[in-house]
Design an enzyme around this catalytic site. Sequence first.
Site, PDB file in Angstrom:
ATOM      1  N   GLY A  32      47.374  42.925  40.011  1.00  0.00           N
ATOM      2  CA  GLY A  32      47.968  44.036  40.750  1.00  0.00           C
ATOM      3  C   GLY A  32      46.919  44.949  41.359  1.00  0.00           C
ATOM      4  O   GLY A  32      45.777  44.539  41.556  1.00  0.00           O
ATOM      5  N   GLU A  36      43.623  44.276  50.608  1.00  0.00           N
ATOM      6  CA  GLU A  36      43.627  43.240  51.653  1.00  0.00           C
ATOM      7  C   GLU A  36      43.008  41.914  51.188  1.00  0.00           C
ATOM      8  O   GLU A  36      43.255  40.864  51.783  1.00  0.00           O
ATOM      9  CB  GLU A  36      42.932  43.752  52.915  1.00  0.00           C
ATOM     10  CG  GLU A  36      43.729  44.798  53.662  1.00  0.00           C
ATOM     11  CD  GLU A  36      45.159  44.364  53.963  1.00  0.00           C
ATOM     12  OE1 GLU A  36      45.358  43.267  54.517  1.00  0.00           O
ATOM     13  OE2 GLU A  36      46.100  45.118  53.617  1.00  0.00           O
ATOM     14  N   HIS A  38      43.644  40.541  48.204  1.00  0.00           N
ATOM     15  CA  HIS A  38      44.825  39.862  47.666  1.00  0.00           C
ATOM     16  C   HIS A  38      45.755  39.437  48.806  1.00  0.00           C
ATOM     17  O   HIS A  38      46.347  38.357  48.764  1.00  0.00           O
ATOM     18  CB  HIS A  38      45.594  40.790  46.724  1.00  0.00           C
ATOM     19  CG  HIS A  38      44.807  41.293  45.556  1.00  0.00           C
ATOM     20  ND1 HIS A  38      44.518  42.620  45.383  1.00  0.00           N
ATOM     21  CD2 HIS A  38      44.240  40.651  44.506  1.00  0.00           C
ATOM     22  CE1 HIS A  38      43.829  42.791  44.266  1.00  0.00           C
ATOM     23  NE2 HIS A  38      43.630  41.596  43.726  1.00  0.00           N
ATOM     24  N   GLY A 148      40.199  33.902  44.991  1.00  0.00           N
ATOM     25  CA  GLY A 148      39.233  34.492  45.918  1.00  0.00           C
ATOM     26  C   GLY A 148      37.798  34.160  45.532  1.00  0.00           C
ATOM     27  O   GLY A 148      37.437  34.190  44.355  1.00  0.00           O
ATOM     28  N   GLN A 154      34.714  32.646  38.280  1.00  0.00           N
ATOM     29  CA  GLN A 154      36.095  32.415  37.833  1.00  0.00           C
ATOM     30  C   GLN A 154      36.691  31.184  38.529  1.00  0.00           C
ATOM     31  O   GLN A 154      37.341  30.357  37.891  1.00  0.00           O
ATOM     32  CB  GLN A 154      36.924  33.661  38.142  1.00  0.00           C
ATOM     33  CG  GLN A 154      38.412  33.495  37.945  1.00  0.00           C
ATOM     34  CD  GLN A 154      39.140  34.812  38.092  1.00  0.00           C
ATOM     35  OE1 GLN A 154      39.091  35.661  37.218  1.00  0.00           O
ATOM     36  NE2 GLN A 154      39.823  35.011  39.202  1.00  0.00           N
ATOM     37  N   VAL A 177      37.194  39.091  51.197  1.00  0.00           N
ATOM     38  CA  VAL A 177      37.540  40.084  52.224  1.00  0.00           C
ATOM     39  C   VAL A 177      36.765  41.364  51.924  1.00  0.00           C
ATOM     40  O   VAL A 177      36.699  41.804  50.765  1.00  0.00           O
ATOM     41  CB  VAL A 177      39.064  40.358  52.232  1.00  0.00           C
ATOM     42  CG1 VAL A 177      39.416  41.437  53.244  1.00  0.00           C
ATOM     43  CG2 VAL A 177      39.818  39.070  52.526  1.00  0.00           C
ATOM     44  N   MET A 185      36.131  44.034  48.818  1.00  0.00           N
ATOM     45  CA  MET A 185      37.304  44.760  48.319  1.00  0.00           C
ATOM     46  C   MET A 185      37.536  44.420  46.866  1.00  0.00           C
ATOM     47  O   MET A 185      37.373  43.268  46.456  1.00  0.00           O
ATOM     48  CB  MET A 185      38.526  44.414  49.149  1.00  0.00           C
ATOM     49  CG  MET A 185      38.442  45.007  50.516  1.00  0.00           C
ATOM     50  SD  MET A 185      40.028  44.890  51.348  1.00  0.00           S
ATOM     51  CE  MET A 185      39.584  45.603  52.914  1.00  0.00           C
ATOM     52  N   SER A 187      39.948  45.989  43.251  1.00  0.00           N
ATOM     53  CA  SER A 187      40.841  47.011  42.677  1.00  0.00           C
ATOM     54  C   SER A 187      40.026  48.101  42.014  1.00  0.00           C
ATOM     55  O   SER A 187      40.465  49.242  41.893  1.00  0.00           O
ATOM     56  CB  SER A 187      41.780  46.379  41.652  1.00  0.00           C
ATOM     57  OG  SER A 187      42.478  45.307  42.235  1.00  0.00           O
TER      58      SER A 187
HETATM   59  P1  AMP Z   1      42.319  40.410  40.508  1.00  0.00           P
HETATM   60  O1  AMP Z   1      43.664  41.038  40.663  1.00  0.00           O
HETATM   61  O2  AMP Z   1      41.191  41.319  40.806  1.00  0.00           O
HETATM   62  O3  AMP Z   1      42.176  39.692  39.206  1.00  0.00           O
HETATM   63  O4  AMP Z   1      42.219  39.294  41.626  1.00  0.00           O
HETATM   64  C1  AMP Z   1      43.251  38.392  41.881  1.00  0.00           C
HETATM   65  C2  AMP Z   1      42.763  37.372  42.881  1.00  0.00           C
HETATM   66  O5  AMP Z   1      42.385  38.017  44.090  1.00  0.00           O
HETATM   67  C3  AMP Z   1      41.529  36.596  42.377  1.00  0.00           C
HETATM   68  O6  AMP Z   1      41.646  35.233  42.780  1.00  0.00           O
HETATM   69  C4  AMP Z   1      40.418  37.298  43.110  1.00  0.00           C
HETATM   70  O7  AMP Z   1      39.277  36.476  43.305  1.00  0.00           O
HETATM   71  C5  AMP Z   1      41.081  37.617  44.439  1.00  0.00           C
HETATM   72  N1  AMP Z   1      40.354  38.691  45.113  1.00  0.00           N
HETATM   73  C6  AMP Z   1      40.006  39.899  44.601  1.00  0.00           C
HETATM   74  N2  AMP Z   1      39.280  40.601  45.499  1.00  0.00           N
HETATM   75  C7  AMP Z   1      39.166  39.819  46.607  1.00  0.00           C
HETATM   76  C8  AMP Z   1      38.531  39.965  47.878  1.00  0.00           C
HETATM   77  N3  AMP Z   1      37.857  41.070  48.207  1.00  0.00           N
HETATM   78  N4  AMP Z   1      38.614  38.947  48.766  1.00  0.00           N
HETATM   79  C9  AMP Z   1      39.284  37.814  48.442  1.00  0.00           C
HETATM   80  N5  AMP Z   1      39.907  37.605  47.272  1.00  0.00           N
HETATM   81  C10 AMP Z   1      39.850  38.590  46.348  1.00  0.00           C
END
Ligand code: AMP
Length: 280
Positions: A32, A36, A38, A148, A154, A177, A185, A187
């Site tokens: 969550g 952008e 996500h 991502g 990961q 992104v 980007m 969270s």
């Molecule tokens: P998270 O919620 O941070 O665990 O991320 C969920 C998914 O979004 C994971 O596969 C992350 O690698 C991907 N993600 C997080 N930040 C970015 C980003 N800036 N660009 C692309 N994918 C991202």
Amino acid sequence: MTQVFRTVEDLRVSLNEARSQGKSIGFVPTMGALHEGHASLMKKSAAENPVSVLSIFVNPTQFGPNEDLAKYPRTFESDLMHAQRCGITHVFAPTPEEIYPPGWNTYIEVNALTDVLCGKFRPGHFRGVATVVYRLFRIVQPHTAYFGQKDLQQCLVIQKMVKDLELPLKIEICPTVREPDGLAMSSRNRYLSPEERKKAIGIFRALQTVKSWKAKGEKHSSVLVQAAKDTLARMPEFKIQYAEIRDLENLQERPELDRPAAFFVAGYLGNTRLIDNIIL
Ligand code: AMP
């Protein structure tokens, strides 16, 4: 139309119906606090599948005892708007008990790949990640799952788990992104003070340094890493955990760029842990 599901049972009933109609299922697992980065994963899933599942679950098992589980940002209403806008059909937002019912005692460990980089500084983190992703894969049974490159280690851990356990799905890795100034980007960027936010661009500058030295023909990892560290040194507030070039497949050290590799960096800016990488 985006529907919200709170229980495994309700989600399964809906997805079984879609599956019986022959629809392909795309899956984007997240914690969550969507941005952008996500959104790019959600849009790709929606473009490639009639059914796209977004999971929003702040997974307790991947946080260390001194990490930010309690204060991790939770922004469900705005997440839902992002999901709708990006063509997500199913949002799965379970409670921890739904994912780990009382008595849960099974964990997935992917060895070797998890001994280095973030694995070294966050013991147990990837065990928590692999376990929750496996659990979510079993619940959703997607045809394709989208991750991502921002979290490249990961991605490699999940790919290895999928290969070793012969899980019947495809993993898509989507580009990182970035903010207009280059900061990846995340969270966690919202934890940064305005001054820290300005300084954080130093991480992207370090990636660019490595990229430009490589483009000029430099092949020695130690030279490239030193150049990156010199760039990072201009941001003394950033406490480096690691800045390393490693093999893109097995994450072993790569003294020379004679095989696909990536430069990985992580550290703390104030209380905020930031990571980034670039494939070389
Ligand atoms: P998270 O919620 O941070 O665990 O991320 C969920 C998914 O979004 C994971 O596969 C992350 O690698 C991907 N993600 C997080 N930040 C970015 C980003 N800036 N660009 C692309 N994918 C991202």
